[in-house]
Design an enzyme around this catalytic site. Structure first.
Site, PDB file in Angstrom:
ATOM      1  N   GLY A 220       0.792  -1.232   0.000  1.00 28.28           N
ATOM      2  CA  GLY A 220       0.000   0.000   0.000  1.00 28.28           C
ATOM      3  C   GLY A 220       0.819   1.275   0.000  1.00 28.28           C
ATOM      4  O   GLY A 220       0.263   2.350   0.224  1.00 28.28           O
ATOM      5  N   GLY A 263       3.786  -3.465  -3.748  1.00 25.05           N
ATOM      6  CA  GLY A 263       3.816  -3.866  -5.153  1.00 25.05           C
ATOM      7  C   GLY A 263       3.968  -2.637  -6.029  1.00 25.05           C
ATOM      8  O   GLY A 263       4.999  -2.402  -6.655  1.00 25.05           O
ATOM      9  N   ARG A 305      -6.617  -0.056 -15.880  1.00 27.63           N
ATOM     10  CA  ARG A 305      -6.800   0.836 -14.718  1.00 27.63           C
ATOM     11  C   ARG A 305      -7.714   2.041 -14.973  1.00 27.63           C
ATOM     12  O   ARG A 305      -8.568   2.334 -14.147  1.00 27.63           O
ATOM     13  CB  ARG A 305      -5.433   1.278 -14.166  1.00 27.63           C
ATOM     14  CG  ARG A 305      -4.515   0.086 -13.811  1.00 27.63           C
ATOM     15  CD  ARG A 305      -3.309   0.473 -12.991  1.00 27.63           C
ATOM     16  NE  ARG A 305      -3.679   0.904 -11.668  1.00 27.63           N
ATOM     17  CZ  ARG A 305      -3.712   2.156 -11.272  1.00 27.63           C
ATOM     18  NH1 ARG A 305      -3.340   3.124 -12.074  1.00 27.63           N
ATOM     19  NH2 ARG A 305      -4.102   2.460 -10.057  1.00 27.63           N
ATOM     20  N   TYR A 309     -10.899   1.872 -12.606  1.00 31.36           N
ATOM     21  CA  TYR A 309     -10.908   2.754 -11.427  1.00 31.36           C
ATOM     22  C   TYR A 309     -10.936   4.238 -11.791  1.00 31.36           C
ATOM     23  O   TYR A 309     -10.829   5.081 -10.907  1.00 31.36           O
ATOM     24  CB  TYR A 309      -9.648   2.531 -10.563  1.00 31.36           C
ATOM     25  CG  TYR A 309      -9.204   1.108 -10.406  1.00 31.36           C
ATOM     26  CD1 TYR A 309      -9.932   0.213  -9.632  1.00 31.36           C
ATOM     27  CD2 TYR A 309      -8.042   0.653 -11.028  1.00 31.36           C
ATOM     28  CE1 TYR A 309      -9.507  -1.094  -9.485  1.00 31.36           C
ATOM     29  CE2 TYR A 309      -7.614  -0.655 -10.883  1.00 31.36           C
ATOM     30  CZ  TYR A 309      -8.357  -1.527 -10.117  1.00 31.36           C
ATOM     31  OH  TYR A 309      -7.936  -2.812  -9.975  1.00 31.36           O
ATOM     32  N   CYS A 335     -14.247  -2.294 -28.465  1.00 30.77           N
ATOM     33  CA  CYS A 335     -15.607  -1.980 -28.882  1.00 30.77           C
ATOM     34  C   CYS A 335     -16.518  -1.777 -27.673  1.00 30.77           C
ATOM     35  O   CYS A 335     -17.404  -2.594 -27.406  1.00 30.77           O
ATOM     36  CB  CYS A 335     -16.096  -3.120 -29.767  1.00 30.77           C
ATOM     37  SG  CYS A 335     -17.571  -2.696 -30.630  1.00 30.77           S
TER      38      CYS A 335
HETATM   39  N1  LLP Z   1      -0.350  -7.188   0.035  1.00 32.73           N
HETATM   40  C1  LLP Z   1      -1.573  -7.647  -0.216  1.00 32.73           C
HETATM   41  C2  LLP Z   1      -2.154  -8.659   0.665  1.00 32.73           C
HETATM   42  C3  LLP Z   1      -2.303  -7.154  -1.331  1.00 32.73           C
HETATM   43  O1  LLP Z   1      -3.523  -7.607  -1.575  1.00 32.73           O
HETATM   44  C4  LLP Z   1      -1.715  -6.167  -2.160  1.00 32.73           C
HETATM   45  C5  LLP Z   1      -2.432  -5.647  -3.326  1.00 32.73           C
HETATM   46  C6  LLP Z   1      -0.411  -5.735  -1.854  1.00 32.73           C
HETATM   47  C7  LLP Z   1       0.246  -6.258  -0.744  1.00 32.73           C
HETATM   48  C8  LLP Z   1       0.301  -4.701  -2.667  1.00 32.73           C
HETATM   49  O2  LLP Z   1      -0.315  -3.473  -2.614  1.00 32.73           O
HETATM   50  P1  LLP Z   1       0.412  -2.204  -3.282  1.00 32.73           P
HETATM   51  O3  LLP Z   1       1.696  -1.976  -2.556  1.00 32.73           O
HETATM   52  O4  LLP Z   1       0.643  -2.530  -4.702  1.00 32.73           O
HETATM   53  O5  LLP Z   1      -0.542  -1.071  -3.111  1.00 32.73           O
HETATM   54  N2  LLP Z   1      -5.300  -3.470  -9.387  1.00 32.73           N
HETATM   55  C9  LLP Z   1      -5.295  -2.358  -8.459  1.00 32.73           C
HETATM   56  C10 LLP Z   1      -4.499  -2.678  -7.195  1.00 32.73           C
HETATM   57  C11 LLP Z   1      -4.951  -3.939  -6.513  1.00 32.73           C
HETATM   58  C12 LLP Z   1      -4.112  -4.273  -5.304  1.00 32.73           C
HETATM   59  C13 LLP Z   1      -4.333  -5.675  -4.851  1.00 32.73           C
HETATM   60  N3  LLP Z   1      -3.588  -6.026  -3.676  1.00 32.73           N
HETATM   61  C14 LLP Z   1      -4.757  -1.122  -9.161  1.00 32.73           C
HETATM   62  O6  LLP Z   1      -4.438  -1.205 -10.339  1.00 32.73           O
HETATM   63  O7  LLP Z   1      -4.667  -0.067  -8.559  1.00 32.73           O
END
Ligand code: LLP
Length: 412
Positions: A220, A263, A305, A309, A335
């Protein structure tokens, strides 16, 4: 326009468009920024799971946060040892997934009471003895860039609700499991204030698990997609995590391992999506105001994205003969009228950009996280290649699918 020392026109010419491109130097800068934040740092590989990216993480001492057995298998194939991989999920996709994790010594963080129960049951069935497991706790509140990515609070399916921890303890007791890890992930794309505050809540919850060895504060970490705004400073997170961990060490009187698992922040900035302008179009609104559409070959089958969103991604055009700055709606070839790259709250939003012409290149930034991994074969579009740029060199790290690839699994 260049990515490192390579002109985007050379990339387009060599690999065709659309194509995902990753800058190795930007990736390495992100790794260098994140690595010092915590003694154990995992990469939430769901954000970008190409083997070459995983190998760069491995070389840099970053461990893995996987969400499924296929992700674990990709990490193992990339060279990760099982002990560096943690599965963090709310479900096993099927009974075999639970067995796979147990037989291969994959540490698991169970994000629901049912998953913890299945973990224990499977362990018993396989005749394995007492074991350490982690639980993911829903702390009752969360934060994200969208409701869809906020993973805390009563309307989130993720994590064991903070008031249900006695039930988790009872399940652990029933199956002779030791709860050695406490974990939370409050959402994706939130802010540092929420993240920092909720680390405190997790510490309070964690104190009630006498076998605790690991505290995992999740991912996050925020990333600012607009290059005209300052990037979010994450350096203050390190002392906060340290203080939280020390509080637990004091409470238990022994060392506790602190983990995080970002991530987006690792990979968003290093990724670009290059496409081509294919057509111009225009309409008139109810006040007879002209709306200019630039139709490109990049659609939500390649980058979901904005459609999913309303996310903002920077856009540049490249090539000869760009016109003067105009308010433009940039769209894709899929489409569906929702296939618009410049949108907010499910509405197309014009952006001031130089008017391109057919054949101009479009470069979309911030595309490294949740980009290629969320692409699809919708409209029978083959998945697109991924290219790594390192200084002046370009390396193909995934080839373009062919139509044969797309229909390979169909029974004829
Ligand atoms: N840990 C867990 C348990 C997670 O579910 C996630 C992301 C992360 C870590 C990593 O989060 P980050 O550091 O990337 O914020 N598709 C969406 C984001 C979905 C995130 C899913 N879980 C987007 O494109 O914004």
């Amino acid at each position: 326009m260049n990515i490192e020392k390579v002109d985007v026109r050379d990339i387009a010419q060599r690999f065709g468009t659309p194509v995902y491109v990753y800058s190795l130097s930007i990736l390495r800068q992100a790794i260098a920024e994140i690595r010092p934040l915590s003694p154990v740092v995992r990469f939430a590989m769901k954000a970008c799971s190409n083997t070459r990216i995983l190998q760069e993480m491995l070389k840099s001492g970053i461990k893995i946060d996987a969400v499924s057995v296929p992700e674990i298998q990709r990490a193992l194939k990339a060279g990760y040892p099982p002990e560096d991989i943690c599965l963090s999920s709310d479900v096993f996709f099927n009974a075999e997934e639970a067995e796979f994790c147990l037989k291969n010594n994959i540490f698991c963080s169970c994000g629901s009471l049912g998953m913890l129960e299945e973990y224990g049951e499977t362990r018993q069935r396989l005749g394995l003895g007492s074991d350490g497991v982690s639980i993911r706790i829903n702390p009752g509140e969360g934060a994200g860039h969208s409701k869809k990515t906020n993973t805390g609070g009563p309307y989130s399916k993720h994590g064991i609700w903070y008031e249900n921890l006695d039930e988790a303890k009872a399940i652990a007791k029933k199956y002779d499991l030791k709860i050695v890890g406490a974990h939370t992930h409050i959402g994706s794309g939130g802010d540092m204030a929420h993240l920092s505050r909720i680390t405190g809540k997790l510490v309070d919850f964690a104190k009630q698990f006498p076998d605790l060895q690991i505290i995992n504060f999740g991912g996050g970490l925020p990333y600012e997609y607009d290059p005209d705004k300052p990037q979010v400073d994450i350096s203050d997170y390190q002392p906060i995590l340290k203080e939280r961990t020390q509080e637990l060490e004091k409470h238990f009187g022994r060392p506790i391992t602190c983990e995080i698992e970002p991530g987006r922040r690792f990979v968003a900035g290093c990724g670009y999506l290059i496409g081509e302008v294919r057509s111009l179009n225009h309409t008139f609104d109810e006040h007879k105001k002209r709306l200019d559409y630039v139709l490109t070959n990049v659609g939500f089958c390649h980058l979901l994205r904005p459609m999913a969103y309303g996310s903002y991604h920077p856009i540049w055009f490249a090539g000869d003969g760009l016109g003067k700055e105009t308010d433009i709606i940039v769209a894709g070839p899929v489409c569906e009228s929702g296939d618009v790259l410049t949108q907010k709250n499910e509405e197309p939003v014009p952006r001031r950009l130089p008017l391109p012409r057919r054949g101009s290149l479009i470069v979309i930034g911030g595309a490294g996280a949740y980009g290629h991994v969320m692409s699809s074969n919708y409209n029978s579009q083959p998945l697109i290649p991924e290219v790594l740029v390192d200084g002046g060199t370009m390396t193909l790290m995934r080839r373009r699918q062919t139509l044969d690839d797309v229909i390979r699994e169909e029974e004829q």
